[in-house]
Design a protein around this motif. Structure first.
Motif, PDB file in Angstrom:
ATOM      1  N   ALA A 101       0.828  -1.191  -0.035  1.00 46.51           N
ATOM      2  CA  ALA A 101       0.045   0.079   0.098  1.00 46.51           C
ATOM      3  C   ALA A 101       0.820   1.437   0.178  1.00 46.51           C
ATOM      4  O   ALA A 101       2.124   1.365   0.307  1.00 46.51           O
ATOM      5  CB  ALA A 101      -0.706   0.011   1.312  1.00 46.51           C
ATOM      6  N   GLU A 141      -4.044   3.631   0.141  1.00 49.02           N
ATOM      7  CA  GLU A 141      -4.201   2.923  -1.181  1.00 49.02           C
ATOM      8  C   GLU A 141      -3.748   1.498  -1.350  1.00 49.02           C
ATOM      9  O   GLU A 141      -2.287   1.661  -1.476  1.00 49.02           O
ATOM     10  CB  GLU A 141      -3.899   3.987  -2.377  1.00 49.02           C
ATOM     11  N   TYR A 201      -9.981  -0.158  -3.128  1.00 46.21           N
ATOM     12  CA  TYR A 201      -8.781  -0.619  -2.935  1.00 46.21           C
ATOM     13  C   TYR A 201      -8.175   0.833  -2.182  1.00 46.21           C
ATOM     14  O   TYR A 201      -7.193   1.127  -2.027  1.00 46.21           O
ATOM     15  CB  TYR A 201      -8.010  -0.707  -4.186  1.00 46.21           C
ATOM     16  N   SER A 202      -9.272   1.634  -1.564  1.00 43.96           N
ATOM     17  CA  SER A 202      -8.714   2.802  -0.660  1.00 43.96           C
ATOM     18  C   SER A 202      -9.738   3.081   0.320  1.00 43.96           C
ATOM     19  O   SER A 202     -10.641   2.629   0.522  1.00 43.96           O
ATOM     20  CB  SER A 202      -8.646   4.083  -1.660  1.00 43.96           C
TER      21      SER A 202
END
Length: 817
Positions: free
Chosen positions: A143, A160, A369-370
């Protein structure tokens, strides 16, 4: 009083933890010495399990399978790693020993990774290239993280994730798995070592309030309760008549068994014959005379005459010592598992007793994805606690129970039974897949889905091995990697087995890195003082008198015990920390090297004997300043509240086996010359030490602190810190410095603040810094390709094969010959 074991605080920040050695005491989670414990009110500790340098790990049982695998060589052979005893809690949430955590970290991914200096990699997706020791190293992670400090004092952490990571079973890893993992460690019923819930995340307190565990509710209600608002009458009856009595018996018997197994046997023959009486005597819950045991409550048991204490008698004494707080009592006094571990998981569940928020407002999903974590205020330690281990929601939780928009996070709030059920079978997105645990060996297979590429070595084994057997096992070919104690004799043995007489040669390759912790000799300010004010100049002078004579003997004794594997330190902080004062700093001082008038005690031209004489002369000056009567160079009377003798407790197994033992004996001899008696209590049972420090009766003692990546001083030195009971400084001026140090992320500013705080602690004279030792990792030169394995190059405190902070980073590229 806790059983020695190697504990840690999950999460990269962890806490400071204290350690020692000997039978009986579970050093507070985290620890100093390879194999001593650690744990200062969390877990961290932490604790290695030896006597500051021996291990209580049991030798692995060899099997034909393990033997054949370990003997084979070549790139297709398993990598065999020596470890200490496992407790089979291989969960990323509930592992409570370093060794169990080593297993878990082979199979899981942390949200963020670290570099060789222990700094967080905030651009893991693209990767960061950093210089260390003249070499460039690339670090990647799952990440990215962007930290925004807002004008109103709040802080946002925007994460992220990579979108191509899969768990080892092929399922995709998404932000929902991260959110699930965060909610597990934030749950009101969570009782693992992670400190995530202590972060100032917006809405955290609102989410966690209004509930209590079923266990706590039943204990608080009592056996005769008639209010069944939060539980049924049948539940109460089962608890008090069946489950709780069985758990109490197991808890007490664990203490008794631990004492017996570790040689903690009363000198009184009659007491020694009775397991419960012997346990009470050795666990600090009874004095013995003539076959009679007298408990702290005043109850007497004529064991010789046939009246021995029962399990309930011992239990009641323990609980009474903690004013009826069962959880506090059992957390401190356990010899192995805690009381909740001896009951069904139902008792760990949280029951709603009031209003609470349905979600944590500060944990915000912003995409597949965040996410963003919002904090109410700046906390310099937060970046180390936020990166949770990413656990698969579909495995540890229930996907049917996850609906972010409707405040469902993979399990019923307050009920982590689905998570606990997988404690012995870890699964994640790490480089290896857990296969099985058999005959004290953990077997792994390569994760072909690993996001940085499938590991070169396809099979790995972690094998329980006694520390004393680790080095010979490398030479004999039954281990490939191990972590023996880095003492003088071990290093000499390694050099002797290499044909070149060096630490790295044809048989063994050695890596030495500074341990993130340090050894010290401490004093309880309330027990070593003049009059009633522990912070008075007279009280500090008394402690400085003792400290000055102790400190002067550090160099010779530590060199004799450790050789090049340790060095003397002058501030109560690990030299591995960026906040540690350096000898090149203009205001750096050798600890306790000035006299009562502020003048230097020593000169560079002094011999060791001249230094000892100078220290004793300076000590007399401090004693006089403290109000002692000095006649013809000797102390003849102590001021009110002070004494002419104090006890120093040292857990040296009753035989002087401890790095600081030689320091105390030399100081005792010198102080006797001026009429002061330093009484050395060499403990074979370290539980006596922990009982004395936790109970506030210890005067002087020897132990070690284990550190974290951040030098936050709250736990030990702040009045409200979990380990503040050790020194009992309790001074507003120091409290303000500690709080100020965690309120900014400017490292230069923090270092200056911490230097001021360290000077305050040294001046208060409750902690004598003794040594910074090294950790030792050894590799089979014949089988491990050290030269071509990046993870083994330039190993550091925070980035090495056994470091929990680097979590086996780079092991997928480790190569064998």
């Amino acid at each position: 009083m806790k059983k020695l074991g190697k504990f840690l605080a999950l999460g990269l920040a962890g806490t400071m933890v204290v350690s020692a050695v000997g039978c009986g005491g579970n050093a507070n989670n985290g620890g100093d010495a390879n194999g001593t414990t650690e744990s200062a009110d969390t877990a961290e500790s932490t604790a290695d399990a030896s006597t500051e340098e021996s291990s209580d790990a049991t030798e692995a049982e060899s099997t034909e399978e393990a033997g054949d695998a370990a003997q084979s060589t070549g790139s297709g052979a398993p990598l065999v790693i020596g470890e200490s005893e496992f407790s089979e809690k291989f969960s990323p949430f509930f592992a409570n020993s370093v060794y169990d955590n080593n297993v878990s970290q082979m199979t899981t991914l942390p949200l963020l990774t670290v570099d060789r200096l222990g700094e967080m990699i905030l651009n893991g997706i693209e990767g960061e290239t950093k210089e260390y020791n003249g070499q460039s190293y690339e670090y990647k992670g799952p990440a990215n993280c962007v930290i925004t400090e807002n004008e109103d004092g709040t802080v946002d952490y925007a994460f992220e994730l990579r979108d191509d990571i899969k768990f080892s079973d092929g399922e995709p890893l998404t932000i929902d798995d991260v959110i699930f993992s965060m909610y597990v460690v934030a749950d009101p019923s969570y009782d693992g070592a992670a400190t995530f819930s202590a972060l100032p995340i917006t809405g955290m307190e609102d989410y966690r309030k209004g509930s209590d565990t079923l266990f706590n509710l039943l204990v608080k209600a009592g056996e005769d309760n008639t209010d069944f608002t939060y539980f049924t009458e049948d539940q109460q009856k089962k608890f008090w008549e069946t489950d709780f009595p069985a758990a109490k018996e197991q808890f007490i018997n664990d203490i008794a068994d631990y004492c017996t197994a570790n040689g903690a046997v009363s000198d009184d023959e009659d007491i020694a014959k009775d397991p419960i009486a012997n346990a009470m005597a050795n666990w600090g819950y009874g004095t013995v005379e003539g076959g009679v045991l007298t408990a702290p409550s005043g109850a007497t048991f004529d064991v010789k005459g046939g009246t021995a204490p029962t399990v309930d008698d011992f239990w009641n004494e323990i609980v009474a010592a903690y004013d009826g707080d069962v959880m506090a009592a059992t957390d401190k006094e356990k010899a192995g598992d805690g009381i909740l571990d001896m009951l069904s998981d139902d008792y760990k569940n949280s029951i709603e007793t009031g209003d609470s928020a349905p979600s944590i407002k500060g944990i915000e999903k912003t995409g597949d994805y965040s996410m963003v974590v919002h904090m109410d205020k700046l906390d310099a330690t937060a970046i180390y606690s936020l990166p949770v281990e990413i656990a698969p929601l579909h495995y540890y939780g229930d996907k049917a129970e996850y609906d972010y928009d409707n405040n469902k996070f993979g399990f019923t709030k307050g009920d982590l039974s689905t998570v606990r059920a997988k404690t012995t079978q870890p699964l994640g997105a790490g480089p290896y897949i857990f296969d099985k645990f058999e005959n004290k060996i953990v077997y792994f297979k390569a994760n072909e889905n690993y996001y940085l590429g499938a590991p070169v070595i396809k099979e790995v084994q972690m094998k329980v091995t006694q520390q004393s057997d680790a080095e010979p096992a490398i030479v004999q070919g039954t281990l490939d990697v191990a972590e023996p104690s880095a003492n003088k004799s071990t290093l000499e043995q390694i050099a002797g087995d290499n044909s070149n007489g060096e630490l790295t040669g044809d048989k063994i390759s050695t890596s030495l890195v500074d341990n993130n912790g340090y050894g010290y000799i401490g004093m309880n300010s309330q027990n070593v003082k003049v009059g009633s004010d522990a912070g008075s100049e007279e009280s500090k002078a008394l402690r400085k008198a003792i400290a000055t004579v102790i400190a002067v003997h550090r160099d010779v004794v530590i060199d004799s015990y450790y050789g090049e594997a340790a060095n003397v330190i002058n501030y109560p902080i690990s030299n591995t920390s960026w906040a540690a004062p350096q000898p090149s700093d203009p205001d750096y001082k050798v600890a306790f090297s000035v006299d009562a008038d502020g003048n230097d005690i020593y000169t560079d031209s002094m011999s060791e004997d001249e230094k000892y004489d100078a220290a004793l002369k300076a000590a007399l000056g401090f004693f006089e300043k403290a109000g002692y009567t000095v006649t013809d160079g000797k102390l003849t009377a102590a001021p009110e509240g002070a004494k002419l003798s104090y006890e120093a407790m040292i857990p040296a197994d009753g035989k002087g086996d401890h790095p600081s033992f030689g320091i105390l004996t030399a100081a005792k001899e010198d102080l006797a010359k001026i009429g002061f008696d330093l009484i050395i209590n060499d403990l074979s049972d370290s539980s006596v030490l922990w009982s004395a420090t936790e109970g506030g009766t210890a005067e002087i003692w020897c132990a070690a602190w284990g550190g974290s990546m951040d030098p936050d001083m709250y736990q030990i030195y702040h009045t409200d810190g979990g380990s503040a009971y050790m020194y009992k400084i309790n001074q507003p001026e120091l409290d303000e410095l500690v709080v100020e140090g965690r309120s900014t992320t400017d490292q230069a500013v923090r270092k200056a603040i911490y230097k001021e705080a360290l000077d305050y602690v040294v001046d208060y004279a409750v902690e004598i810094p003794i040594y910074q030792r090294q950790n030792c990792s050894i590799y089979s030169t014949e089988r491990v390709d050290v030269e071509n394995s990046d993870m083994l190059h330039d190993e550091t405190t925070y980035y090495n094969f056994f470091a929990t902070t680097s979590a086996h980073d780079g092991i997928e590229r480790l190569m064998t010959k």
